[in-house]
Scaffold this motif. Structure first.
Motif, mmCIF file in Angstrom:
data_model
loop_
_atom_site.group_PDB
_atom_site.id
_atom_site.type_symbol
_atom_site.label_atom_id
_atom_site.label_comp_id
_atom_site.label_asym_id
_atom_site.label_seq_id
_atom_site.Cartn_x
_atom_site.Cartn_y
_atom_site.Cartn_z
ATOM 1 N N ILE A 327 54.978 41.529 31.704
ATOM 2 C CA ILE A 327 55.414 39.872 31.709
ATOM 3 C C ILE A 327 56.009 40.064 30.386
ATOM 4 C CG2 ILE A 327 54.412 37.693 31.210
ATOM 5 C CD1 ILE A 327 52.266 38.229 33.491
ATOM 6 N N ALA A 328 55.738 40.615 29.675
ATOM 7 C CA ALA A 328 56.253 40.612 28.107
ATOM 8 C C ALA A 328 56.322 39.214 27.371
ATOM 9 C CB ALA A 328 57.577 41.150 27.985
ATOM 10 N N HIS A 348 54.285 44.905 24.575
ATOM 11 C CA HIS A 348 55.343 43.737 24.651
ATOM 12 C C HIS A 348 54.898 42.507 24.533
ATOM 13 C CE1 HIS A 348 57.777 47.252 25.879
ATOM 14 N NE2 HIS A 348 57.325 47.155 27.259
ATOM 15 N N ALA A 349 54.948 41.915 23.439
ATOM 16 C CA ALA A 349 54.436 40.398 23.317
ATOM 17 C C ALA A 349 55.076 39.935 21.755
ATOM 18 C CB ALA A 349 52.820 40.196 23.293
ATOM 19 N N GLY A 350 55.610 38.626 21.904
ATOM 20 C CA GLY A 350 56.233 38.023 20.856
ATOM 21 C C GLY A 350 55.084 37.703 19.704
ATOM 22 N N ALA A 351 53.897 37.149 20.246
ATOM 23 C CA ALA A 351 52.959 36.882 19.127
ATOM 24 C C ALA A 351 51.740 37.095 19.611
ATOM 25 C CB ALA A 351 53.066 35.544 18.468
ATOM 26 N N ILE A 352 50.846 37.773 19.263
ATOM 27 C CA ILE A 352 49.474 38.020 19.860
ATOM 28 C C ILE A 352 48.144 37.476 19.051
ATOM 29 C CG2 ILE A 352 47.798 39.974 20.497
ATOM 30 C CD1 ILE A 352 50.415 41.658 20.256
ATOM 31 N N PHE A 353 47.691 36.614 19.684
ATOM 32 C CA PHE A 353 46.320 35.796 19.377
ATOM 33 C C PHE A 353 45.260 36.544 19.524
ATOM 34 C CE2 PHE A 353 50.412 33.580 19.948
ATOM 35 C CZ PHE A 353 50.527 32.664 18.649
ATOM 36 N N SER A 378 62.176 38.973 27.026
ATOM 37 C CA SER A 378 62.925 39.863 26.014
ATOM 38 C C SER A 378 62.019 40.410 24.742
ATOM 39 C CB SER A 378 63.873 38.715 25.389
ATOM 40 O OG SER A 378 63.411 37.485 24.866
ATOM 41 N N ALA A 379 60.494 40.123 24.817
ATOM 42 C CA ALA A 379 59.796 40.791 23.956
ATOM 43 C C ALA A 379 59.789 42.255 24.079
ATOM 44 C CB ALA A 379 58.360 40.217 24.098
ATOM 45 N N ARG A 380 60.349 42.669 25.579
ATOM 46 C CA ARG A 380 60.425 44.128 25.508
ATOM 47 C C ARG A 380 61.520 44.874 24.585
ATOM 48 N NH1 ARG A 380 63.239 44.953 30.132
ATOM 49 N NH2 ARG A 380 63.961 42.634 30.027
ATOM 50 N N PHE A 381 62.289 44.124 23.901
ATOM 51 C CA PHE A 381 63.456 44.485 22.904
ATOM 52 C C PHE A 381 63.562 43.647 21.958
ATOM 53 C CE2 PHE A 381 65.245 42.435 26.733
ATOM 54 C CZ PHE A 381 66.167 41.328 26.198
#
Length: 433
Positions: A327-328, A348-353, A378-381
């Motif tokens: 899902i990223a 793959h993740a933009g921000a991790i809480f 797009s968090a994959r790249f």
């Protein structure tokens, strides 16, 4: 009633179902593409006159002189001074936390010297001018001002030009106050594709910038994609997303509201919950239906959850991580007893809480890390917006005579191999006899 899709990872068609769930077409329709293209051409050709004409037309204004579209610094300070104390304190605390976090991202120049005296390195320099687009109209986004402007200032950007639409001449005081706190240099009440064009090409009044950042509607996003190359852009953002991975031990009401926090953005937002506890998924669904009726944006939430939301049952944490990485997500909550144990498996993740108490909403406003994040897988790249987006890297090469001679031999061989004689001879001139 809320009825998100229910997916089970062990089902034969799971990955096909997930792919369909995640599908989102970011392409603008031909009519929008043509409209934006015409607007960009008009602003490029006619400058202020085109900006003024489009602003009066689309924002229902009657401005005769483009100078009226610039907000003086004193007006920004006035907005800040007149804020209720609670709002001012919240803005200033958020700004301080965002500034402190991003100061850790600042990169420095470096170099090293080889044995023969050749020096190699990298020089870091900030961009000269940055354009910041802030959405206007019914919604106000002072947090976006802070998240975009403060990293640029930390990077050393000399001038930040902010544009924000003012439909019917309405100005949002929180947005103006945020601009004062973030030390934005110029503010113009211009929106839409014409604002992007003005920043990209420059007009008699609006300075040309080197990069444009900030969110906007489909016209703004399309304009940013079209001017890329003339200027840099941060990203083309899709609908907001949240993925929650939960062990079934967090209060289901908390998780339901976390899912709502992104669903209320717009009907295309995506909220997904993953858990190995099937009973917990049902508990959260029950909480969502009970809590929905008291939400002011209930219809938006309902559409988003029913169209693009999902509850996903997985067999274990390895599978949860595998689904998450596919899902990223833009925002990922690890609402589990030991988030540190799962973290190494998340790629793959933009921000991790991390943890049960870390609501995604804290990241939107005041935790410190940037809330401008990659969407639509797009968090994959790609990565969150940061200081590094406002700095450039230049390679440094300073050859000694001995270094030039030895490197020249290698360069000559490779250049001849590519059939580039001038390259070879340029290097050969510096080879010692």
């Amino acid at each position: 009633m809320l009825n998100p899709q229910y997916l089970t990872s062990t089902d034969a068609g799971f990955w096909a179902q997930l792919k369909k769930l995640l599908a989102w077409d970011a392409q603008a329709e031909d009519e929008i593409l043509n409209t934006v293209r015409d607007m960009l051409r008009a602003v490029s050709k006619s400058g202020d006159a085109a900006v003024l004409e489009y602003t009066n037309r689309f924002d229902r204004r009657d401005v005769q002189d483009i100078a009226e579209l610039e907000i003086p610094p004193a007006r920004l300070q006035q907005a800040l001074d007149n804020l209720p104390a609670e709002q001012r304190q919240a803005l200033e605390l958020s700004a301080q936390r965002v500034r402190t976090y991003h100061q850790h991202q600042k990169q420095e120049s470096w170099r090293y010297t080889e044995a023969d005296g050749t020096v190699l390195g990298q020089q870091i320099t900030p961009l000269d001018k940055v354009g910041l687009y802030v959405p206007g109209g019914k919604a106000a986004y002072p947090s976006s001002v802070l998240m975009n402007a403060i990293p640029a200032k930390v990077a050393g950007v000399a001038e930040i030009i902010m544009v924000v639409p003012a439909p019917d001449s309405h100005l949002n005081e929180l947005v103006l106050a945020a601009a004062a706190i973030a030390e934005v240099d110029k503010v113009f009440t211009i929106g839409g594709a014409q604002a992007v064009a003005a920043l990209a090409y420059g007009t008699e009044t609006v300075p040309q910038v080197d990069k444009i950042v900030g969110p906007g509607n489909i016209f703004v996003a399309t304009a940013k994609s079209m001017v890329f190359g003339t200027v840099g852009i941060d990203m083309i953002a899709g609908p907001s997303e949240i993925l929650v991975i939960c062990d079934g031990k967090t209060d289901p009401d908390w998780i339901a509201m976390d899912l709502f926090s992104q669903a209320e953005h717009d009907e295309l937002a995506q909220s997904i919950l993953i858990s190995p506890d099937a009973a917990f998924l049902e508990q959260v669904k029950t909480s969502m239906n009970r809590l929905l009726e008291n939400m002011p944006r209930a219809e938006i939430i309902k559409t988003a959850i029913n169209d693009r939301g999902a509850l996903i049952h997985v067999k274990d944490w390895d599978e949860a991580a595998e689904v998450c990485n596919h899902i990223a997500p833009e925002h990922l909550e690890l609402s589990i007893a030991d988030p540190e144990a799962l973290l190494p498996k998340i790629r793959h993740a933009g921000a991790i809480f991390m943890g049960r108490y870390t609501a995604e909403a804290l990241g939107d406003y005041c935790a410190g890390p940037n809330h401008v994040l990659p969407t639509s897988r797009s968090a994959r790249f790609s990565s969150p917006l940061g200081v590094y987006d406002f700095q450039k890297r230049s390679s440094l090469i300073y050859c000694s005579a001995d270094g030039a001679s030895e490197l020249g031999k290698t360069a000559s061989v490779l250049a001849h191999g590519e059939g580039l004689t001038a390259h070879a001879r340029s290097a050969e001139y510096r080879i010692k006899e």
